[in-house]
Design a protein around this motif. Structure first.
Motif, PDB file in Angstrom:
ATOM      1  N   PHE A  11       0.840  -1.191   0.000  1.00  0.00           N
ATOM      2  CA  PHE A  11       0.000   0.000   0.000  1.00  0.00           C
ATOM      3  C   PHE A  11       0.881   1.248   0.000  1.00  0.00           C
ATOM      4  CE2 PHE A  11      -2.706  -3.348   1.419  1.00  0.00           C
ATOM      5  CZ  PHE A  11      -3.974  -3.013   0.951  1.00  0.00           C
ATOM      6  N   VAL A  12       0.724   2.076  -1.024  1.00  0.00           N
ATOM      7  CA  VAL A  12       1.497   3.306  -1.179  1.00  0.00           C
ATOM      8  C   VAL A  12       0.526   4.472  -1.026  1.00  0.00           C
ATOM      9  CG1 VAL A  12       2.961   4.656  -2.718  1.00  0.00           C
ATOM     10  CG2 VAL A  12       3.152   2.150  -2.684  1.00  0.00           C
ATOM     11  N   ASN A  13       0.618   5.154   0.092  1.00  0.00           N
ATOM     12  CA  ASN A  13      -0.404   6.128   0.471  1.00  0.00           C
ATOM     13  C   ASN A  13       0.097   7.556   0.272  1.00  0.00           C
ATOM     14  OD1 ASN A  13      -1.802   3.845   1.143  1.00  0.00           O
ATOM     15  ND2 ASN A  13      -1.473   4.035   3.347  1.00  0.00           N
ATOM     16  N   ILE A  92       4.958   5.772   2.248  1.00  0.00           N
ATOM     17  CA  ILE A  92       4.218   7.028   2.304  1.00  0.00           C
ATOM     18  C   ILE A  92       4.825   8.001   1.292  1.00  0.00           C
ATOM     19  CG2 ILE A  92       3.666   9.064   3.702  1.00  0.00           C
ATOM     20  CD1 ILE A  92       3.729   7.168   6.154  1.00  0.00           C
ATOM     21  N   LEU A  93       3.972   8.552   0.428  1.00  0.00           N
ATOM     22  CA  LEU A  93       4.381   9.632  -0.467  1.00  0.00           C
ATOM     23  C   LEU A  93       3.850  10.932   0.139  1.00  0.00           C
ATOM     24  CD1 LEU A  93       3.526   8.097  -3.979  1.00  0.00           C
ATOM     25  CD2 LEU A  93       5.630   7.848  -2.633  1.00  0.00           C
ATOM     26  N   PHE A  94       4.750  11.757   0.652  1.00  0.00           N
ATOM     27  CA  PHE A  94       4.331  13.013   1.281  1.00  0.00           C
ATOM     28  C   PHE A  94       4.545  14.130   0.268  1.00  0.00           C
ATOM     29  CE2 PHE A  94       4.226  16.783   3.715  1.00  0.00           C
ATOM     30  CZ  PHE A  94       3.473  16.512   4.843  1.00  0.00           C
ATOM     31  N   MET A  95       3.452  14.776  -0.154  1.00  0.00           N
ATOM     32  CA  MET A  95       3.518  15.766  -1.230  1.00  0.00           C
ATOM     33  C   MET A  95       3.412  17.195  -0.723  1.00  0.00           C
ATOM     34  SD  MET A  95       1.295  14.268  -4.420  1.00  0.00           S
ATOM     35  CE  MET A  95       1.898  15.578  -5.520  1.00  0.00           C
ATOM     36  N   VAL A  96       4.245  18.055  -1.304  1.00  0.00           N
ATOM     37  CA  VAL A  96       4.082  19.498  -1.153  1.00  0.00           C
ATOM     38  C   VAL A  96       4.155  20.103  -2.550  1.00  0.00           C
ATOM     39  CG1 VAL A  96       5.112  19.578   1.153  1.00  0.00           C
ATOM     40  CG2 VAL A  96       6.560  19.940  -0.868  1.00  0.00           C
ATOM     41  N   ALA A  97       3.605  21.293  -2.707  1.00  0.00           N
ATOM     42  CA  ALA A  97       3.697  22.012  -3.971  1.00  0.00           C
ATOM     43  C   ALA A  97       4.929  22.903  -3.949  1.00  0.00           C
ATOM     44  CB  ALA A  97       2.442  22.848  -4.201  1.00  0.00           C
ATOM     45  N   ALA A 111       4.063  11.687   9.616  1.00  0.00           N
ATOM     46  CA  ALA A 111       4.483  10.773   8.556  1.00  0.00           C
ATOM     47  C   ALA A 111       5.804  10.091   8.923  1.00  0.00           C
ATOM     48  CB  ALA A 111       4.621  11.519   7.236  1.00  0.00           C
ATOM     49  N   GLN A 112       6.733  10.855   9.501  1.00  0.00           N
ATOM     50  CA  GLN A 112       8.035  10.297   9.860  1.00  0.00           C
ATOM     51  C   GLN A 112       7.925   9.268  10.985  1.00  0.00           C
ATOM     52  OE1 GLN A 112      10.148  14.169  10.380  1.00  0.00           O
ATOM     53  NE2 GLN A 112      11.643  13.314   8.951  1.00  0.00           N
ATOM     54  N   LYS A 113       6.914   9.435  11.835  1.00  0.00           N
ATOM     55  CA  LYS A 113       6.723   8.500  12.945  1.00  0.00           C
ATOM     56  C   LYS A 113       6.017   7.224  12.524  1.00  0.00           C
ATOM     57  CE  LYS A 113       6.633  12.041  16.554  1.00  0.00           C
ATOM     58  NZ  LYS A 113       5.777  12.785  17.527  1.00  0.00           N
ATOM     59  N   ALA A 114       5.405   7.233  11.349  1.00  0.00           N
ATOM     60  CA  ALA A 114       4.718   6.037  10.848  1.00  0.00           C
ATOM     61  C   ALA A 114       5.741   4.943  10.550  1.00  0.00           C
ATOM     62  CB  ALA A 114       3.928   6.371   9.588  1.00  0.00           C
ATOM     63  N   GLN A 115       5.293   3.693  10.644  1.00  0.00           N
ATOM     64  CA  GLN A 115       6.195   2.554  10.443  1.00  0.00           C
ATOM     65  C   GLN A 115       6.324   2.228   8.954  1.00  0.00           C
ATOM     66  OE1 GLN A 115       7.841   1.155  13.201  1.00  0.00           O
ATOM     67  NE2 GLN A 115       6.907   2.960  14.129  1.00  0.00           N
ATOM     68  N   ALA A 116       6.784   3.201   8.176  1.00  0.00           N
ATOM     69  CA  ALA A 116       6.910   3.012   6.727  1.00  0.00           C
ATOM     70  C   ALA A 116       7.907   4.036   6.186  1.00  0.00           C
ATOM     71  CB  ALA A 116       5.554   3.200   6.040  1.00  0.00           C
ATOM     72  N   PRO A 117       8.660   3.679   5.132  1.00  0.00           N
ATOM     73  CA  PRO A 117       9.548   4.662   4.501  1.00  0.00           C
ATOM     74  C   PRO A 117       8.747   5.801   3.880  1.00  0.00           C
ATOM     75  CG  PRO A 117       9.471   2.624   3.211  1.00  0.00           C
ATOM     76  CD  PRO A 117       8.757   2.352   4.492  1.00  0.00           C
ATOM     77  N   VAL A 118       9.321   7.007   3.940  1.00  0.00           N
ATOM     78  CA  VAL A 118       8.653   8.201   3.418  1.00  0.00           C
ATOM     79  C   VAL A 118       9.455   8.751   2.238  1.00  0.00           C
ATOM     80  CG1 VAL A 118       7.875  10.552   3.933  1.00  0.00           C
ATOM     81  CG2 VAL A 118       7.745   8.777   5.698  1.00  0.00           C
ATOM     82  N   ILE A 119       8.765   8.981   1.118  1.00  0.00           N
ATOM     83  CA  ILE A 119       9.362   9.707   0.000  1.00  0.00           C
ATOM     84  C   ILE A 119       8.697  11.074  -0.044  1.00  0.00           C
ATOM     85  CG2 ILE A 119       9.816   9.771  -2.479  1.00  0.00           C
ATOM     86  CD1 ILE A 119       9.440   6.746  -2.546  1.00  0.00           C
ATOM     87  N   LEU A 143      15.761  21.552   6.293  1.00  0.00           N
ATOM     88  CA  LEU A 143      14.803  21.388   7.396  1.00  0.00           C
ATOM     89  C   LEU A 143      14.701  19.938   7.849  1.00  0.00           C
ATOM     90  CD1 LEU A 143      11.869  23.694   6.209  1.00  0.00           C
ATOM     91  CD2 LEU A 143      13.343  24.066   8.191  1.00  0.00           C
ATOM     92  N   TYR A 144      14.727  19.012   6.876  1.00  0.00           N
ATOM     93  CA  TYR A 144      14.524  17.590   7.168  1.00  0.00           C
ATOM     94  C   TYR A 144      15.607  16.771   6.458  1.00  0.00           C
ATOM     95  CZ  TYR A 144       9.971  19.332   8.634  1.00  0.00           C
ATOM     96  OH  TYR A 144       8.960  20.036   9.264  1.00  0.00           O
ATOM     97  N   PRO A 145      16.821  16.765   7.001  1.00  0.00           N
ATOM     98  CA  PRO A 145      17.946  16.096   6.323  1.00  0.00           C
ATOM     99  C   PRO A 145      17.760  14.596   6.154  1.00  0.00           C
ATOM    100  CG  PRO A 145      18.558  16.829   8.550  1.00  0.00           C
ATOM    101  CD  PRO A 145      17.245  17.446   8.241  1.00  0.00           C
ATOM    102  N   ASP A 146      16.881  13.993   6.947  1.00  0.00           N
ATOM    103  CA  ASP A 146      16.679  12.535   6.855  1.00  0.00           C
ATOM    104  C   ASP A 146      15.670  12.142   5.780  1.00  0.00           C
ATOM    105  OD1 ASP A 146      18.470  12.168   8.922  1.00  0.00           O
ATOM    106  OD2 ASP A 146      16.918  12.163  10.470  1.00  0.00           O
ATOM    107  N   LEU A 147      14.965  13.122   5.225  1.00  0.00           N
ATOM    108  CA  LEU A 147      13.940  12.799   4.230  1.00  0.00           C
ATOM    109  C   LEU A 147      14.555  12.528   2.855  1.00  0.00           C
ATOM    110  CD1 LEU A 147      10.970  15.271   4.852  1.00  0.00           C
ATOM    111  CD2 LEU A 147      10.981  12.807   5.200  1.00  0.00           C
TER     112      LEU A 147
END
Length: 294
Positions: A11-13, A92-97, A111-119, A143-147
């Motif tokens: 599942f890719v959310n 998790i696909l986390f989108m910004v414009a 999103a970062q705390k969820a048990q899934a990799p974040v793109i 801001l988010y060097p780990d992302l």
């Protein structure tokens, strides 16, 4: 379809604030228009699966409502879908414009705390001028060097092939969740209702789209034609008049545009009838929301 031991599924959310392009991305990745889109915020109300199945993988994409601070009962229901999407994601696909700033750090932290990799997806880069996309990507990296950050344009399908390849790298080995010929978890009636609702968002201004709900009451498929009846609900009598329009021209335009999209989706001739009704303050009423499937 041969299912090998190397078959991948998950599942890719897709998560993000309103109007960043989540539904457009779902459609681009699927190669099929499933989710409705408009330039207005909060077009998406339900969580919707788009199921992409190939020889060696099945990706269940999930489009979610834009994350907001809920102001009324309908929005509370919508935010419930977002939380569920964070809980059950494999990716998790986390989108910004492109124009966005860090105005919602709590959502990124969730999103970062969820048990899934974040793109982290920086979308709408086709509108970038000069070094804007490069600079904005660096802004988020600081801001988010780990992302893991990727630049895309969902509308122009720029970077979406690279995104799909990265998803496949992260996808777990798992049997398929759905039959290979399913495109979505939603019913044909739901798809038709969403198509009509999209046309309402595209053709009306101010509060009308947000006060409207569509229910398909009849879906009868024959050999060469599908006969559909739908009810459009609004909250006040004045809104009913606006939806119908002078000499019923507005509702006819909605029906014509919706019918064309339905014919393209189903590959059959469509006969569509629409009826406009008033359901007072339905967005604030728990019982009425339940009736509409929320």
């Amino acid at each position: 379809m041969t299912k090998t031991k190397d078959f991948k599924a998950g599942f890719v959310n897709i998560i993000g604030r309103p109007n960043v392009g989540k539904s457009t991305l779902l459609n681009a990745l699927m190669g099929e228009k499933l989710a409705i889109t408009s330039s207005k915020a909060q077009t998406t109300r339900h969580r919707m699966f788009g199921i992409l199945t190939e020889e060696n993988y099945q990706i269940v994409f999930s489009d979610t409502p834009g994350a907001i601070d809920p102001a009324y009962k309908l929005q509370e229901k919508m935010m419930g879908y977002v939380q569920t999407a964070l809980d059950d994601a494999d990716i998790i696909l986390f989108m910004v414009a492109l124009e966005d700033k860090n105005e919602y750090p709590e959502l990124i932290e969730m999103a970062q705390k969820a048990q899934a990799p974040v793109i982290f997806l920086l979308n709408k880069t086709d509108t970038s001028k000069g070094s804007q996309a490069f600079d904005k990507s660096n802004y988020w990296k600081e801001l988010y060097p780990d992302l893991e950050i990727m630049n895309i344009s969902a509308l122009e399908k720029q970077g979406t092939d690279d995104l799909l390849n990265r998803i496949l790298e992260l996808l777990p080995n798992h049997p398929a969740y759905f039959p290979e010929d399913e495109l979505t978890d939603k019913s044909e009636r739901f798809i038709c209702a969403e198509i009509i609702r999209e046309k309402i968002f595209l053709n009306y201004q101010q509060e009308i789209p947000y006060s409207s709900e569509v229910v398909v009451t009849s879906f009868k498929e024959e050999d060469k034609i599908i006969r559909i009846e739908a009810e459009i609900f609004v909250e006040r009598n004045s809104q009913k008049g606006i939806i119908i329009g002078k000499k019923a021209e507005s509702i006819k335009k909605v029906g014509t545009e919706a019918r064309k999209d339905m014919e393209a989706f189903f590959g059959k001739k469509i006969h569509l009838q629409t009826f406009v009704k008033v359901e007072k303050d339905w967005r604030k009423d728990e019982r009425k929301l339940s009736k509409f499937g929320y």
